[in-house]
Motif scaffolding. Structure first.
Motif, mmCIF file in Angstrom:
data_model
loop_
_atom_site.group_PDB
_atom_site.id
_atom_site.type_symbol
_atom_site.label_atom_id
_atom_site.label_comp_id
_atom_site.label_asym_id
_atom_site.label_seq_id
_atom_site.Cartn_x
_atom_site.Cartn_y
_atom_site.Cartn_z
ATOM 1 N N ALA A 153 58.478 30.807 33.804
ATOM 2 C CA ALA A 153 58.002 31.620 34.928
ATOM 3 C C ALA A 153 58.443 31.065 36.277
ATOM 4 O O ALA A 153 58.213 31.697 37.305
ATOM 5 N N GLY A 154 59.069 29.894 36.286
ATOM 6 C CA GLY A 154 59.549 29.313 37.531
ATOM 7 C C GLY A 154 58.451 28.824 38.452
ATOM 8 O O GLY A 154 58.637 28.780 39.676
ATOM 9 N N LYS A 155 57.311 28.433 37.900
ATOM 10 C CA LYS A 155 56.200 27.982 38.731
ATOM 11 C C LYS A 155 56.487 26.612 39.328
ATOM 12 O O LYS A 155 57.196 25.794 38.761
ATOM 13 N N LYS A 156 55.920 26.354 40.511
ATOM 14 C CA LYS A 156 56.083 25.079 41.192
ATOM 15 C C LYS A 156 55.303 24.005 40.441
ATOM 16 O O LYS A 156 54.113 24.166 40.144
ATOM 17 N N LEU A 157 55.978 22.907 40.126
ATOM 18 C CA LEU A 157 55.376 21.822 39.362
ATOM 19 C C LEU A 157 55.271 20.568 40.230
ATOM 20 O O LEU A 157 56.190 20.243 40.983
ATOM 21 N N THR A 158 54.157 19.869 40.089
ATOM 22 C CA THR A 158 53.961 18.614 40.807
ATOM 23 C C THR A 158 53.384 17.566 39.868
ATOM 24 O O THR A 158 52.709 17.892 38.892
ATOM 25 N N ALA A 159 53.679 16.297 40.186
ATOM 26 C CA ALA A 159 53.116 15.173 39.434
ATOM 27 C C ALA A 159 52.787 14.097 40.447
ATOM 28 O O ALA A 159 53.684 13.508 41.052
ATOM 29 N N GLY A 160 51.497 13.866 40.657
ATOM 30 C CA GLY A 160 51.101 12.954 41.721
ATOM 31 C C GLY A 160 51.565 13.504 43.055
ATOM 32 O O GLY A 160 51.292 14.659 43.399
ATOM 33 N N GLU A 161 52.331 12.711 43.811
ATOM 34 C CA GLU A 161 52.837 13.144 45.110
ATOM 35 C C GLU A 161 54.251 13.698 45.020
ATOM 36 O O GLU A 161 54.861 14.010 46.043
ATOM 37 N N ALA A 162 54.787 13.828 43.841
ATOM 38 C CA ALA A 162 56.171 14.254 43.664
ATOM 39 C C ALA A 162 56.274 15.712 43.235
ATOM 40 O O ALA A 162 55.395 16.235 42.539
ATOM 41 N N ALA A 163 57.355 16.360 43.674
ATOM 42 C CA ALA A 163 57.703 17.695 43.190
ATOM 43 C C ALA A 163 58.624 17.531 41.986
ATOM 44 O O ALA A 163 59.536 16.690 41.987
ATOM 45 N N ILE A 164 58.397 18.331 40.950
ATOM 46 C CA ILE A 164 59.129 18.225 39.697
ATOM 47 C C ILE A 164 59.919 19.507 39.467
ATOM 48 O O ILE A 164 59.353 20.599 39.475
ATOM 49 N N SER A 165 61.231 19.366 39.262
ATOM 50 C CA SER A 165 62.079 20.535 38.999
ATOM 51 C C SER A 165 62.691 20.408 37.610
ATOM 52 O O SER A 165 63.543 19.534 37.394
ATOM 53 N N PRO A 166 62.270 21.232 36.661
ATOM 54 C CA PRO A 166 62.832 21.145 35.302
ATOM 55 C C PRO A 166 64.314 21.496 35.285
ATOM 56 O O PRO A 166 64.774 22.385 36.004
ATOM 57 N N MET A 167 65.070 20.780 34.451
ATOM 58 C CA MET A 167 66.474 21.086 34.187
ATOM 59 C C MET A 167 66.583 21.394 32.699
ATOM 60 O O MET A 167 66.024 20.678 31.880
ATOM 61 N N ARG A 168 67.325 22.417 32.371
ATOM 62 C CA ARG A 168 67.466 22.789 30.960
ATOM 63 C C ARG A 168 68.873 22.430 30.483
ATOM 64 O O ARG A 168 69.841 23.100 30.842
ATOM 65 N N PRO A 169 69.013 21.361 29.707
ATOM 66 C CA PRO A 169 70.346 20.987 29.228
ATOM 67 C C PRO A 169 70.904 22.022 28.272
ATOM 68 O O PRO A 169 70.161 22.793 27.651
ATOM 69 N N GLY A 170 72.230 22.045 28.136
ATOM 70 C CA GLY A 170 72.874 23.068 27.325
ATOM 71 C C GLY A 170 72.466 23.061 25.869
ATOM 72 O O GLY A 170 72.528 24.092 25.205
ATOM 73 N N TRP A 171 72.038 21.894 25.359
ATOM 74 C CA TRP A 171 71.703 21.830 23.930
ATOM 75 C C TRP A 171 70.314 22.384 23.626
ATOM 76 O O TRP A 171 70.002 22.677 22.480
ATOM 77 N N MET A 172 69.478 22.540 24.631
ATOM 78 C CA MET A 172 68.069 22.877 24.394
ATOM 79 C C MET A 172 67.874 24.375 24.209
ATOM 80 O O MET A 172 68.315 25.178 25.025
ATOM 81 N N ARG A 173 67.195 24.764 23.148
ATOM 82 C CA ARG A 173 66.878 26.162 22.870
ATOM 83 C C ARG A 173 65.376 26.401 23.066
ATOM 84 O O ARG A 173 64.561 25.576 22.686
ATOM 85 N N PHE A 174 65.053 27.524 23.638
ATOM 86 C CA PHE A 174 63.655 27.953 23.693
ATOM 87 C C PHE A 174 63.397 29.054 22.675
ATOM 88 O O PHE A 174 62.325 29.189 22.130
ATOM 89 N N ASP A 175 64.421 29.901 22.427
ATOM 90 C CA ASP A 175 64.282 31.027 21.516
ATOM 91 C C ASP A 175 63.012 31.810 21.859
ATOM 92 O O ASP A 175 62.770 32.145 22.990
ATOM 93 N N SER A 176 62.188 32.105 20.865
ATOM 94 C CA SER A 176 60.949 32.854 21.117
ATOM 95 C C SER A 176 59.756 31.927 20.991
ATOM 96 O O SER A 176 58.696 32.319 20.519
ATOM 97 N N GLU A 177 59.920 30.665 21.430
ATOM 98 C CA GLU A 177 58.891 29.667 21.206
ATOM 99 C C GLU A 177 57.649 29.887 22.052
ATOM 100 O O GLU A 177 56.572 29.418 21.732
ATOM 101 N N ALA A 178 57.814 30.566 23.171
ATOM 102 C CA ALA A 178 56.651 30.750 24.054
ATOM 103 C C ALA A 178 56.571 32.203 24.489
ATOM 104 O O ALA A 178 57.578 32.882 24.681
ATOM 105 N N VAL A 179 55.388 32.672 24.620
ATOM 106 C CA VAL A 179 55.137 34.016 25.133
ATOM 107 C C VAL A 179 54.459 33.861 26.492
ATOM 108 O O VAL A 179 53.409 33.220 26.590
ATOM 109 N N PRO A 180 55.070 34.382 27.597
ATOM 110 C CA PRO A 180 54.438 34.249 28.891
ATOM 111 C C PRO A 180 52.962 34.656 28.861
ATOM 112 O O PRO A 180 52.608 35.687 28.274
ATOM 113 N N GLY A 181 52.142 33.809 29.425
ATOM 114 C CA GLY A 181 50.709 34.060 29.446
ATOM 115 C C GLY A 181 49.976 33.442 28.288
ATOM 116 O O GLY A 181 48.754 33.523 28.214
ATOM 117 N N SER A 182 50.705 32.816 27.339
ATOM 118 C CA SER A 182 50.044 32.242 26.171
ATOM 119 C C SER A 182 49.366 30.939 26.524
ATOM 120 O O SER A 182 49.657 30.326 27.526
#
Length: 302
Positions: free
Chosen positions: A273-302
């Motif tokens: 969903a592209g939500k803003k992520l934070t950890a402590g005082e830091a901003a966290i930006s996820p990176m998705r490497p080419g090898w990683m698959r999500f497929d149908s693993e998550a349903v938005p809102g689950s």
């Protein structure tokens, strides 16, 4: 890094499994197919609890009449102890090898410098030891297991320059590769949350092993709601275990980090969903490497 380099990994050690039953013994215990390990082929595997939770991960290589397990130095006695519990009448011996050291060889031309193809897990004898392409991901590095006393000289003779562990660790983090117990929690982490499927750590065709039932059920029922993934960090590096939040809700947990890069176990839904992520005082930006698959693993809102 333009030229191939090496770093000696003091945090890695070798457990040798020898004896006529060495393959059959390991085959019933670990997540990958030990019968596919040979002089030209290495494998990545894990030892799990009966409930399918992570205990240890390691790279398995063939060396003469032994199988060498490239594993965490500090946890080698525990790995040996846990494997010994299942040895029973098997004709297999377990021996730590403090005379050996593991090296990572990385940068452009790393595999070629060791006489290897670029295929993950490709292996060959190398001077006094074994060289292999990392079976998890060829982009990460090649590896060599060599006598501790001569490793530097043998790698230098191959035209490799010694680099810092920090340089290798930054590469690992940028690719999203977990580093044992720095990123995986013993008796808690699940293989498919941690990338073991895409990183060639599970053989779905082999016979039974400890924890197989939960691992298979997780895959075929699509139960994965979290993934361990690389992140960019802006701000003070969060300590391992720091909670990652999205709009005030818990969204995951930090693992290892270095120089603005890190790994975090994150819920898939807020990442998609592209939500803003934070950890402590830091901003966290996820990176998705080419090898990683999500497929149908998550349903938005689950």
């Amino acid at each position: 890094m333009a030229n191939p380099s090496f770093v000696l990994l003091d945090d890695r050690g070798v457990l040798a499994v020898s004896g006529p039953d060495r393959r059959a013994f390991l085959q019933g215990l670990v997540s990958n197919d030990v019968d596919k390990v040979g002089p030209e082929s290495a494998r990545y595997a894990a030892l799990l609890t009966a409930q399918g939770k992570y205990l240890h991960d390691f790279i398995i290589v063939a060396a003469g009449e032994s199988l060498w397990l490239d594993a965490e130095t500090g946890r080698l006695p525990d790995l040996k102890r846990r494997l010994s519990l299942y040895r029973l009448r098997a004709k297999a011996a377990l021996d730590e090898k403090p005379d050996l050291i593991v090296a990572a060889v990385f940068g452009k031309g790393a595999s070629a410098a060791l006489g290897l193809s670029g295929e993950p897990g490709a292996a060959r004898s190398f001077d006094s030891g074994v060289a292999l392409v990392d079976p998890r991901l060829a982009a990460l590095a090649a590896r060599a297991i060599l006598p501790r006393d001569t490793a530097r000289a043998e790698l230098a003779e191959a035209g490799l320059a010694e680099a810092s562990f920090e340089a290798y660790d930054r590469l690992r983090l940028s690719l999203g590769i977990p580093d044992g117990s720095r990123d995986l929690v013993s008796e808690k982490s699940i293989l498919l949350e941690s990338g073991f499927d895409e990183l060639n750590g599970v053989d779905w065709q082999k016979g039974c092993y400890i924890g197989q039932e939960l691992t298979a059920r997780t895959k075929y029922r699509g139960l994965i709601k979290k993934r361990l993934m690389p992140v960019q960090i802006v701000g003070p590096a969060p300590a391992p275990g720091t909670i990652v939040s999205a709009n005030g809700r818990e969204a995951g947990e930090m693992r290892s980090s270095r120089d603005g890069l890190g790994l975090a176990l994150l819920r898939i839904e807020p990442v998609l969903a592209g939500k803003k992520l934070t950890a402590g005082e830091a901003a966290i930006s996820p990176m998705r490497p080419g090898w990683m698959r999500f497929d149908s693993e998550a349903v938005p809102g689950s």
